[in-house]
Write a protein that holds these residues in place. Structure first.
Motif, PDB file in Angstrom:
ATOM      1  N   LEU A  41      -7.558 -10.886   4.369  1.00  0.00           N
ATOM      2  CA  LEU A  41      -7.286 -10.513   5.757  1.00  0.00           C
ATOM      3  C   LEU A  41      -7.399  -9.010   5.952  1.00  0.00           C
ATOM      4  CD1 LEU A  41      -3.888 -12.394   6.059  1.00  0.00           C
ATOM      5  CD2 LEU A  41      -6.067 -13.221   6.862  1.00  0.00           C
ATOM      6  N   PRO A  42      -7.681  -8.580   7.180  1.00  0.00           N
ATOM      7  CA  PRO A  42      -7.649  -7.141   7.457  1.00  0.00           C
ATOM      8  C   PRO A  42      -6.233  -6.598   7.238  1.00  0.00           C
ATOM      9  CG  PRO A  42      -8.759  -8.301   9.220  1.00  0.00           C
ATOM     10  CD  PRO A  42      -8.149  -9.345   8.334  1.00  0.00           C
ATOM     11  N   VAL A  43      -6.164  -5.420   6.667  1.00  0.00           N
ATOM     12  CA  VAL A  43      -4.872  -4.854   6.292  1.00  0.00           C
ATOM     13  C   VAL A  43      -3.956  -4.634   7.501  1.00  0.00           C
ATOM     14  CG1 VAL A  43      -5.703  -2.470   6.373  1.00  0.00           C
ATOM     15  CG2 VAL A  43      -3.814  -3.080   4.863  1.00  0.00           C
ATOM     16  N   THR A  44      -4.575  -4.466   8.678  1.00  0.00           N
ATOM     17  CA  THR A  44      -3.775  -4.182   9.869  1.00  0.00           C
ATOM     18  C   THR A  44      -2.917  -5.369  10.302  1.00  0.00           C
ATOM     19  OG1 THR A  44      -5.864  -4.603  10.989  1.00  0.00           O
ATOM     20  CG2 THR A  44      -5.092  -2.338  10.949  1.00  0.00           C
ATOM     21  N   PHE A  45      -3.132  -6.537   9.671  1.00  0.00           N
ATOM     22  CA  PHE A  45      -2.280  -7.677  10.003  1.00  0.00           C
ATOM     23  C   PHE A  45      -0.971  -7.681   9.234  1.00  0.00           C
ATOM     24  CE2 PHE A  45      -6.127  -9.433  11.848  1.00  0.00           C
ATOM     25  CZ  PHE A  45      -5.588  -9.916  13.029  1.00  0.00           C
ATOM     26  N   MET A  46      -0.808  -6.712   8.355  1.00  0.00           N
ATOM     27  CA  MET A  46       0.477  -6.628   7.669  1.00  0.00           C
ATOM     28  C   MET A  46       1.513  -6.124   8.660  1.00  0.00           C
ATOM     29  SD  MET A  46      -0.064  -5.444   3.824  1.00  0.00           S
ATOM     30  CE  MET A  46       1.496  -6.130   3.386  1.00  0.00           C
ATOM     31  N   SER A  47       2.782  -6.366   8.311  1.00  0.00           N
ATOM     32  CA  SER A  47       3.815  -5.985   9.271  1.00  0.00           C
ATOM     33  C   SER A  47       3.848  -4.456   9.415  1.00  0.00           C
ATOM     34  CB  SER A  47       5.163  -6.491   8.803  1.00  0.00           C
ATOM     35  OG  SER A  47       5.567  -5.735   7.697  1.00  0.00           O
ATOM     36  N   GLU A  48       4.276  -4.040  10.577  1.00  0.00           N
ATOM     37  CA  GLU A  48       4.361  -2.622  10.896  1.00  0.00           C
ATOM     38  C   GLU A  48       5.173  -1.882   9.834  1.00  0.00           C
ATOM     39  OE1 GLU A  48       3.307   0.605  12.600  1.00  0.00           O
ATOM     40  OE2 GLU A  48       2.541  -1.367  13.219  1.00  0.00           O
ATOM     41  N   LYS A  49       6.231  -2.547   9.375  1.00  0.00           N
ATOM     42  CA  LYS A  49       7.146  -1.894   8.438  1.00  0.00           C
ATOM     43  C   LYS A  49       6.451  -1.603   7.103  1.00  0.00           C
ATOM     44  CE  LYS A  49      11.861  -2.166   6.820  1.00  0.00           C
ATOM     45  NZ  LYS A  49      11.824  -2.644   5.434  1.00  0.00           N
ATOM     46  N   ASP A  50       5.636  -2.554   6.630  1.00  0.00           N
ATOM     47  CA  ASP A  50       4.935  -2.351   5.363  1.00  0.00           C
ATOM     48  C   ASP A  50       3.966  -1.186   5.441  1.00  0.00           C
ATOM     49  OD1 ASP A  50       5.976  -4.220   3.596  1.00  0.00           O
ATOM     50  OD2 ASP A  50       4.833  -5.849   4.523  1.00  0.00           O
TER      51      ASP A  50
ATOM     52  N   GLY B  68       8.699   5.611   1.984  1.00  0.00           N
ATOM     53  CA  GLY B  68       9.021   5.783   0.563  1.00  0.00           C
ATOM     54  C   GLY B  68       7.766   5.682  -0.286  1.00  0.00           C
ATOM     55  N   PHE B  69       7.923   5.872  -1.577  1.00  0.00           N
ATOM     56  CA  PHE B  69       6.759   5.811  -2.468  1.00  0.00           C
ATOM     57  C   PHE B  69       6.420   4.387  -2.853  1.00  0.00           C
ATOM     58  CE2 PHE B  69       6.856  10.343  -4.382  1.00  0.00           C
ATOM     59  CZ  PHE B  69       6.667  10.853  -3.111  1.00  0.00           C
ATOM     60  N   TYR B  70       7.448   3.536  -2.901  1.00  0.00           N
ATOM     61  CA  TYR B  70       7.202   2.170  -3.340  1.00  0.00           C
ATOM     62  C   TYR B  70       6.805   1.271  -2.177  1.00  0.00           C
ATOM     63  CZ  TYR B  70       9.295   3.262  -7.846  1.00  0.00           C
ATOM     64  OH  TYR B  70       9.562   3.788  -9.069  1.00  0.00           O
ATOM     65  N   GLY B  71       5.893   0.371  -2.436  1.00  0.00           N
ATOM     66  CA  GLY B  71       5.460  -0.575  -1.423  1.00  0.00           C
ATOM     67  C   GLY B  71       4.623  -1.628  -2.110  1.00  0.00           C
TER      68      GLY B  71
ATOM     69  N   SER C  35       6.796   0.236  -9.739  1.00  0.00           N
ATOM     70  CA  SER C  35       6.445  -0.755  -8.728  1.00  0.00           C
ATOM     71  C   SER C  35       5.040  -0.464  -8.221  1.00  0.00           C
ATOM     72  CB  SER C  35       7.457  -0.682  -7.587  1.00  0.00           C
ATOM     73  OG  SER C  35       6.942  -1.293  -6.433  1.00  0.00           O
ATOM     74  N   SER C  36       4.532  -1.368  -7.402  1.00  0.00           N
ATOM     75  CA  SER C  36       3.302  -1.036  -6.699  1.00  0.00           C
ATOM     76  C   SER C  36       3.643   0.007  -5.625  1.00  0.00           C
ATOM     77  CB  SER C  36       2.664  -2.288  -6.113  1.00  0.00           C
ATOM     78  OG  SER C  36       3.631  -3.111  -5.521  1.00  0.00           O
ATOM     79  N   ILE C  37       2.643   0.415  -4.840  1.00  0.00           N
ATOM     80  CA  ILE C  37       2.766   1.673  -4.101  1.00  0.00           C
ATOM     81  C   ILE C  37       2.767   1.422  -2.595  1.00  0.00           C
ATOM     82  CG2 ILE C  37       1.724   3.969  -3.949  1.00  0.00           C
ATOM     83  CD1 ILE C  37       0.152   3.123  -6.525  1.00  0.00           C
ATOM     84  N   SER C  38       3.366   2.339  -1.846  1.00  0.00           N
ATOM     85  CA  SER C  38       3.405   2.168  -0.395  1.00  0.00           C
ATOM     86  C   SER C  38       2.092   2.653   0.231  1.00  0.00           C
ATOM     87  CB  SER C  38       4.571   2.945   0.213  1.00  0.00           C
ATOM     88  OG  SER C  38       4.273   4.321   0.216  1.00  0.00           O
ATOM     89  N   TYR C  39       1.785   2.087   1.382  1.00  0.00           N
ATOM     90  CA  TYR C  39       0.544   2.449   2.070  1.00  0.00           C
ATOM     91  C   TYR C  39       0.539   3.917   2.448  1.00  0.00           C
ATOM     92  CZ  TYR C  39      -3.501   2.084   5.115  1.00  0.00           C
ATOM     93  OH  TYR C  39      -4.743   2.251   5.674  1.00  0.00           O
ATOM     94  N   SER C  40       1.679   4.391   2.916  1.00  0.00           N
ATOM     95  CA  SER C  40       1.703   5.770   3.391  1.00  0.00           C
ATOM     96  C   SER C  40       1.490   6.763   2.252  1.00  0.00           C
ATOM     97  CB  SER C  40       3.020   6.068   4.117  1.00  0.00           C
ATOM     98  OG  SER C  40       4.083   5.973   3.206  1.00  0.00           O
ATOM     99  N   PHE C  41       2.002   6.434   1.069  1.00  0.00           N
ATOM    100  CA  PHE C  41       1.784   7.305  -0.083  1.00  0.00           C
ATOM    101  C   PHE C  41       0.298   7.405  -0.398  1.00  0.00           C
ATOM    102  CE2 PHE C  41       1.138   8.060  -4.578  1.00  0.00           C
ATOM    103  CZ  PHE C  41       1.998   9.107  -4.858  1.00  0.00           C
ATOM    104  N   LEU C  42      -0.370   6.246  -0.473  1.00  0.00           N
ATOM    105  CA  LEU C  42      -1.801   6.230  -0.771  1.00  0.00           C
ATOM    106  C   LEU C  42      -2.572   6.957   0.310  1.00  0.00           C
ATOM    107  CD1 LEU C  42      -2.135   2.524  -1.958  1.00  0.00           C
ATOM    108  CD2 LEU C  42      -2.272   4.565  -3.369  1.00  0.00           C
ATOM    109  N   ASP C  43      -2.175   6.696   1.549  1.00  0.00           N
ATOM    110  CA  ASP C  43      -2.839   7.289   2.701  1.00  0.00           C
ATOM    111  C   ASP C  43      -2.746   8.819   2.641  1.00  0.00           C
ATOM    112  OD1 ASP C  43      -4.220   7.125   5.073  1.00  0.00           O
ATOM    113  OD2 ASP C  43      -2.372   7.363   6.239  1.00  0.00           O
ATOM    114  N   ARG C  44      -1.588   9.297   2.261  1.00  0.00           N
ATOM    115  CA  ARG C  44      -1.360  10.741   2.247  1.00  0.00           C
ATOM    116  C   ARG C  44      -2.079  11.430   1.084  1.00  0.00           C
ATOM    117  NH1 ARG C  44       4.658  11.781   1.829  1.00  0.00           N
ATOM    118  NH2 ARG C  44       4.609   9.544   2.163  1.00  0.00           N
ATOM    119  N   TYR C  45      -2.007  10.818  -0.126  1.00  0.00           N
ATOM    120  CA  TYR C  45      -2.433  11.566  -1.307  1.00  0.00           C
ATOM    121  C   TYR C  45      -3.735  11.085  -1.947  1.00  0.00           C
ATOM    122  CZ  TYR C  45       2.376  13.201  -1.110  1.00  0.00           C
ATOM    123  OH  TYR C  45       3.555  13.746  -0.705  1.00  0.00           O
TER     124      TYR C  45
END
Lengths: 446, 390
Positions: free
Chosen positions: A230-239, A244-247, A104-114
């Motif tokens: 759009l600026p990424v910060t307009f995505m929902s808080e949950k996204d 998890g790794f997937y997003g 799948s494509s990737i979660s924001y937190s995964f990219l942010d972390r690594y």
């Protein structure tokens, strides 16, 4: 010398109109198709906005998790030893194979972390490019794709701004309601691209101020093609906080230079080895599929599972094979025709040789004539190609992708012409130049 | 006669070699392109299995909902409200694997003692009406399936033929995804599009309220105006309180999926057509020239008593022989593909053989067409005239 060759060549062409027509038809259509194909490849894979720096970009579109298990083989040998049965058991691990797989494509937190500080990367951007919205304007439905990105997205992809500017890091951070529209979206929504800056558009229930309009990117690359940015910060808080790794996210990196791309790709691969998986019972192997602009393009065309480089190799092989086959046939045809035509002139060649011309000059004269013919066909083919490109663009045959005929393509075409002319003229000219004078003159009624 | 022609062809082997190569490559290209075209047309000829005309899908985003119970209630309310409109004939909730979306979920196992390979599609009891599925055996889901002990499954005819033919469906429990009872068989469900390979499909039951089913399939009355979409959009927005849903027109998606095959197919066919035309013209020119070189030979044969027909046939025979030999070589190569099962999953042996036949017939026809006129001309030559020239 040159002018007499040219005169002769044109005279010969005029003498047998039917043969000249067949040759020109073959040459011009072949060259037309080659030119349109190169124009298509140039439009899709050339260096122009928003991918002027395409040779420095590394993309990370997909994350794959696998569970690899090894078969275990338990075998028991029985034999008689000193009258007693003896057992000898062996336990072997078989080859590892995959028993479950997901990608799948990737979660924001995964990219942010690594993926923040990769060696060799000058800039990085995390963006989400697969959200769509239905927007109604005057009773007409518009289906807009929205691309959420950070500010560095605009540094990696140099979009051509028709008006206004991209959004900045501060605006992204403070959730300033701004948006960038594509040219087509602006025309669809406002009916124009003039004075749209400063007006507002409603997306996802929010009023956004339009601060920029960009030229429509080709829709074959989903990481740049969109209607509204759009600026990424307009995505929902949950996204954004999903752990998890997937997003829904993908990443793009800008390498310092072309060579540094492999450094980044190696670093990504290395990260994949180091990161520990959240639930090793379910999946025990992580793979991060990075790609260059070209290999990702090939990957969408020839899906070789999770291997863009492999896809590119396969694509190149198939494309080169087809291209060769395609050029070979008209060339053979021309050689065939040229031999017939040249044979007819054996008397002339015999006389020239009798008066002391050597094989080399005969060869070059015949080759020259062929190159003249090919260039004539080339010019015709070029005109035909222009017409065909116009037709393709006009009929929206390829959607938003607009073929452009530029100088690079024209230079390629000239080269193709030359190669084609020499290739199809060489064998007949060689045969003629080797002709015996006696035979050449004897068999013809001068 | 035939030996004689062989002899003639062999004597001019150098100029015939080029002709041979040309026909060989023309056959190779035609074969490759026609194989692909045959495959596409074969797949296109089987029915899709569901209706796309007047069918919409509302894609809801249920990822972010907080409370399950309210969302479930909201989903049911949305369906009721839309169904109360006269323009909407049927409404059904489906899982996130929807037609033409490109997403799939597949599973395979041999837990039953035989292999089952299937794609999974999740739907509720109304989907048969919303999509106009055609049942060939058993029944579709109904409300009694909600609390059944074994999860009910409807399978496609293809899965039936692959794995269940001759087995007892009625009273057996099979493991497909969990323990399942097969209650019905539908004829086709080609949900990747007209040109895609049909996969074996199993429909799994979920109740309409379930959060696993985020897509609302709508069947509209024929002749519903385009403006009606805004009404639907407003109702969905009001009931769900969400903005990030989209309404998909299934017919449009279907056309788009088909377009991505039509475009390269038409491009390839026109390129192929051009190549063949090119070869034909070339052949015509070469033949014309060759025959005019052999006038004396024709004259001699005619004086020795050969008829016009025989002279024409000789020229046609020579060319046909060379072409047949070239095609034969081409077929020797081409036949390897179905024998070795190259790209077996996508292309059937049938496609290869049809393409081989069509390619050969096309080339022979073309060659005949191109040789006909020049050889006729040769037959008409007056022996007195040509021999005098000599």
């Amino acid at each position: 010398m040159f002018s007499s060759y040219l005169k002769l060549a044109l005279k010969v062409l005029g003498r047998h109109r039917f043969f000249t027509f067949i040759s020109l038809f073959g040459i011009s259509f072949t060259l037309m198709i080659l030119m349109v194909t190169t124009a298509f490849l140039e439009t899709e894979l050339g260096s122009h906005p928003p991918l002027t720096e395409k040779d420095r970009i590394v993309l990370l579109p997909r994350l794959i998790m696998k569970n690899m298990v090894a078969d275990t083989i338990w075998s028991v040998d029985t034999m008689m030893l000193d009258g007693q049965p003896a057992y000898d058991s062996t336990f072997t691990m078989g080859k590892k194979h995959q028993n479950s797989y997901s990608s799948s494509s990737i979660s924001y937190s995964f990219l942010d972390r690594y993926m923040r500080d990769l060696p060799g990367a000058e800039a990085h951007s995390f963006f989400c490019s697969d959200t769509r919205f239905d927007i109604f304007v005057n009773g007409k439905k518009l289906n807009f794709k929205a691309l959420y990105s950070d500010a560095s997205y605009w540094n990696i992809f140099d979009f051509q701004f028709l008006a206004g500017r991209p959004f900045q890091a501060a605006e992204v951070e403070r959730q300033v309601p701004v948006a960038v529209l594509s040219r087509k979206a602006s025309v669809d929504y406002f009916g124009t691209t003039d004075q749209v800056i400063g007006r507002s558009i409603e997306v996802d229930g929010k009023q956004l101020e339009i601060i920029g309009i960009v030229e429509q990117p080709s829709n074959s690359k989903d990481y740049v093609a969109s209607e509204v940015y759009l600026p990424v910060t307009f995505m929902s808080e949950k996204d954004l906080s999903e752990t998890g790794f997937y997003g829904p996210f993908k990443a793009a990196f800008l390498a310092q230079n072309k060579e540094a791309r492999s450094t980044i790709q190696a670093a990504i691969e290395q990260k994949a080895q180091q990161i520990s998986l959240p639930n090793p019972e379910e999946y025990n192997q992580l793979q991060l599929m990075s790609a260059t602009v070209t290999s990702l393009y090939a990957f969408y065309l020839v899906p070789v599972q999770d291997d863009p480089e492999g896809a590119l190799r396969m694509f190149m092989m198939v494309a080169t094979g087809l291209m060769l086959l395609f050029i070979l046939l008209p060339t053979l045809n021309l050689i065939n025709l040229n031999i017939s035509r040249a044979m007819e002139r054996s008397a002339e060649i015999g006389v020239r040789k009798a008066f002391g011309a050597d094989s080399g000059s005969i060869l070059s004269q015949l080759l020259f004539e062929n190159v003249v013919l090919t260039f004539l066909g080339g010019v015709l083919g070029w005109l035909l190609a222009l017409a065909l490109i116009y037709l393709i663009n006009d009929s929206q045959f390829l959607g938003d992708t607009k073929l452009q005929f530029n100088t690079t393509v024209f230079l390629y075409s000239l080269l193709i012409c030359l190669v084609f002319g020499i290739l199809s003229g060489l064998l007949p000219a060689y045969r003629m130049s080797k002709l015996q004078i006696v035979n050449a003159i004897k068999h013809n009624n001068l | 006669m035939i030996r004689h022609i062989f002899q003639l062809v062999w004597n001019k082997k150098r100029s015939n070699a080029l002709l041979f190569l040309e026909v060989f490559f023309a056959f190779a290209i035609l074969f490759l392109v026609l194989t692909w075209v045959t495959r596409n047309l074969r797949l296109y000829s089987t029915p899709l299995g569901f209706e796309t005309e007047n069918a919409w899908i509302v894609h809801l985003n249920l990822y972010e909902v907080g409370d399950t119970a309210t969302t479930e209630e909201m989903k049911l309310r949305l369906r009721e409200e839309l169904l109360s409109l006269p323009q909407i004939e049927a409404a059904s909730y489906g899982g996130s694997v929807s037609p033409f979306s490109g997403s799939t979920w597949s599973t395979n196992n041999d837990n039953n003692g035989f292999m089952i390979m299937t794609h999974l599609v999740f739907t509720d009891e109304h989907y048969k009406d919303a999509a106009n599925l055609e049942l060939v055996q058993g029944r579709w889901f109904d409300e009694t399936d909600r609390d059944s002990r074994y999860k009910p499954v409807v399978i496609s005819q293809q899965l039936y033929e692959e794995s269940f033919e001759g087995r007892n469906l009625k009273d057996s429990v099979y493991t497909i995804q969990g323990e399942n009872k097969i209650i019905g068989v539908v004829d086709h469900y080609k949900y990747f599009g007209d040109f895609a390979t049909e996969y074996s499909v199993s429909f799994f039951y979920e109740k309409p309220a379930s959060l696993e089913l985020p897509n609302l399939h709508l069947r509209l009355a024929t002749g519903t105006s385009v403006a009606f979409e805004e009404t639907v959009n407003r109702i969905v927005a009001d009931v769900t309180g969400m903005n990030d849903f989209t309404i998909e027109h299934l017919q449009k998606s279907r056309e788009q999926a088909a377009r991505s095959v039509w475009i390269p197919m038409i491009s390839m066919l026109s390129i192929c057509g051009f190549l063949v035309l090119n070869v034909a013209l070339g052949l015509f020119g070469v033949l014309w020239y060759n025959i005019s070189k052999r006038r004396a030979e024709v004259g001699l044969r005619r004086t020795l008593g050969a008829s016009r027909m025989e002279v024409s046939l000789q020229f046609i025979g020579e060319i046909i022989l060379v072409s047949l030999l070239a095609i034969l070589l081409g077929v020797v190569f081409a036949v390897q593909l179905p024998i070795l099962g190259v790209l077996q999953e996508e292309i059937e042996a049938f496609d290869y053989y049809v393409a081989m036949g069509a390619g050969a017939v096309l080339i022979i026809g073309l060659v005949l067409l191109c040789t006909f006129y020049p050889s006729q001309q040769a037959g008409r030559l007056q022996p007195a005239v040509v021999l005098h020239e000599e």
